[in-house]
Write an enzyme that holds these catalytic residues in place. Structure first.
Site: not given
Ligand SMILES: Cc1ncc(C[n+]2csc(CCOP(=O)(O)OP(=O)(O)O)c2C)c(N)n1
Ligand SMILES: [Mg+2]
Lengths: 273, 317
Positions: B11, B38, B59, B84, B168
């Site tokens: 990366r 990431s 996405e 994703f 990565r």
């Molecule tokens: C489809 C998808 N895109 C990206 C991610 C990567 N990802 C994991 S957690 C997260 C943030 C989630 O934020 P939120 O829904 O507010 O959860 P919390 O603050 O409660 O942890 C992301 C972008 C994923 N798991 N699934």
């Protein structure tokens, strides 16, 4: 369980979650601390479930749509007796049944596999529709992250739930105002969340997501409005209960070092309940 | 004792090249899904804040927005976790990118099993299969920092869709820093005439280590780094089949429909020889890190050596 018991259970789950993440060297501790009061209320007060018979057909269903906080679910399931507490140290270890996202094939009590965000609500709509078709009165609860609501699939499901008049479905939004890399307001704010759901035909309430009494009331069958799905916007704080994690974006998936771990333990142990 | 070589997260080469290109070409933009960290886009964001488009966790929208930006003359590098990007937005990739032939560069970050313990939802071991069947997208899995950097430069200059599959997981240097990427051309990274090992991405250095073990058993393996999975280098494959008589493929992907299958399609229709496809054996992987799982699935140097020796035995009967 009375309120004091619930609060004490939430504290114990927080401590066990902290320990499990610390020992595994990975996890999503911020979003776990933010969800634990909700998980505790569900599993120790609201849900009609049988740990000794996880697939009891008339059970209430719970879907952890924000699957990255699997560790908090594992700890809750262990505390409630669905899985053996002795399994928790295997979290993320080679060949463990407890990987970073929940798997229904491997973990009793998990209803559907999550991890990619935006999957829980559509599946929950299907569950709630199944209960309606069978004229059974079990209920369906989903916990979503607030950032997660940026996924379009949620809004397709929101429309379907209203169209199908799924008053047996409750969505809880863990509204901690942070997502993975930034605050929601600096990414895609979604505000006002409750109004959006209301416009989609849902009954909505806003609560303090760390007040067990508020959570229990909002999830009570008595508060359900007939022929409408319910959206509970739970105002929470990411990292809740640990001062240096609280409301800080980097604790989305940071892991405490030894010193931070000790400090966090002390804070959780010393907290008034 | 030989010192183990330094390992690199590709990366870093990806973003440093992207930032350099963006410096001289204002049309280059990055699009992401709450994945600034990431995808290592913090530096890009600091240098070109206006040109980082973070659509949030969305996405399908991200890929559609990428297609629209390309329509408006931009060169979007759409960066997201590969699982994703490819899984969630597959139809957008098919209709808006491939079928519409838009000038979009899809960058699948942490592909393969890089997310290890996070489990099969986060593994991207179907992406070669999904993307290589779409006409008109160049599919590239670079093996080291130099090849990553060369592939990013190629993508920026290539007028059409590209899927860059990045990891990565640490890899050693394989190529000189001056390495030039040629679309659809395999790079021979080791000469040999007893068997050919074809690999790419994080598997190329493992294939080279496996070839060293084979050499200790008197078997000289040719190793082809097949960075481009589509369009694939059929002449290198046919030559390998003719000259070495056996082909072993290794990939951080399902054994179904990935690199091995792409090679097999050429082999069976042109010059059938014994083949073995190493990869994830048609299961959802158990819990473990990428390197743990690759070893489990027979892609350690020893595993590759074993598979190579069996294949050479087969060739002899
Ligand atoms: C489809 C998808 N895109 C990206 C991610 C990567 N990802 C994991 S957690 C997260 C943030 C989630 O934020 P939120 O829904 O507010 O959860 P919390 O603050 O409660 O942890 C992301 C972008 C994923 N798991 N699934
Ligand atoms: Mg959040």
């Amino acid at each position: 369980m009375d309120l004091k018991g619930l609060r004490d259970t939430a504290r114990k789950i927080r401590l066990l979650d902290l320990e499990t993440v610390y020992n595994a060297g990975a996890g999503h501790i911020g979003g776990e601390m933010s969800a634990i009061d909700i998980l505790t209320t569900l599993y120790f007060h609201t849900l009609n479930i049988k740990p000794e018979q996880p697939d009891y057909p008339l059970r209430d269903r719970f879907v952890l749509s924000k699957g990255h906080t699997a560790c908090a679910l594992y700890v809750t399931l262990a505390t409630r007796g669905f899985i053996d507490q002795a399994l928790l140290p295997s979290f993320l270890q080679p060949n463990s049944t407890l990987n970073g996202h929940p798997n229904r094939v491997k973990v009793p009590g998990v209803e559907t596999n999550t991890g990619p965000l935006g999957h829980g609500l559509p599946v929950a709509v299907g569950m709630a529709k199944a209960a309606k078709l069978s004229t059974e009165d079990w209920r369906v609860f989903v916990l979503c992250g607030d950032g997660e609501l940026q996924e379009g699939s949620n809004w397709e499901a929101a429309m379907a739930a209203a169209q199908f008049k799924l008053d047996n479905l409750t969505l809880i939004v863990d509204h901690n105002r942070l997502q993975q890399g930034a605050r929601l307001e600096d990414t895609n704010s979604l505000a006002p969340i409750a109004d959006k759901f209301a416009a989609f035909g849902w009954s909505t309430t806003e609560i303090d997501g760390h007040n067990i009494e508020d959570i229990a009331n909002a999830l009570d069958t008595k508060t359900v409005s007939k022929h409408q799905p319910t959206c509970v916007v739970a105002n929470t704080s990411k990292g809740c209960g640990i001062s240096f994690m609280q409301d800080r974006v980097e604790w989305h998936h940071k892991v405490p070092n030894k010193e931070q771990y000790e400090q966090a333990r002390k804070e959780l142990e010393g907290a008034a309940i | 004792m030989k010192q183990p070589p330094a390992l690199h997260d590709c990366r870093d080469a990806f973003v440093s090249t992207l930032e350099k290109l963006a410096q001289s070409n204002n049309n280059i933009v990055a699009v992401c899904n709450d994945s600034v960290g990431s995808s290592k886009l913090a530096g890009f964001s600091d240098k070109f804040p206006e040109r980082l488009i973070n659509v949030g966790i969305a996405e399908q929208n991200m890929v559609g927005v990428g297609a629209g930006l390309a329509n408006g003359g931009k060169i979007p590098f759409v960066c997201a976790a590969s699982c994703f990007l490819t899984g969630r937005a597959l139809e957008q990739i098919k209709a808006d990118i491939a079928y519409s032939q838009t000038n979009v560069k899809l960058c699948g970050i942490s592909a393969g099993m890089a997310y290890g313990e996070l489990g099969p939802t986060h593994h991207s071991i179907e992406d070669f299969a999904w993307i290589r069947v779409l006409p008109g997208i160049v599919v590239i899995a670079p093996a080291d920092p130099a090849e990553t950097s060369a592939a990013v430069k190629f993508a920026a200059n290539h007028p059409g869709p590209v899927f860059l599959r990045l990891s990565r997981v640490g890899v050693p240097d394989i190529f000189e820093s001056t390495h030039r990427f040629e679309m659809g051309k395999a790079a021979c990274v080791r000469e040999g005439s007893d068997i050919t090992i074809i690999a790419n991405g994080t598997l190329t250095h493992r294939a080279l280590d496996g070839a060293e073990l084979l050499a200790q058993h008197g078997i000289e393996a040719r190793v082809l780094n097949m960075a481009t999975v589509s369009p694939i280098d059929s002449s290198a494959i046919i030559n390998a089949a003719k000259n070495t008589g056996a082909i072993l493929t290794c990939e951080e992907h399902s054994v179904h429909a990935g690199l091995g299958s792409a090679v097999a399609e050429i082999v069976v229709q042109n010059c059938p020889v014994p083949m073995k496809i190493l990869g994830v054996p048609g299961i959802f992987a158990p819990t473990g890190s990428a390197n743990f799982l690759l070893d489990e699935f027979g892609m350690s140097a020893e595993g590759i050596n074993d598979a190579g020796r069996k294949l050479v035995d087969k060739k002899r009967v």
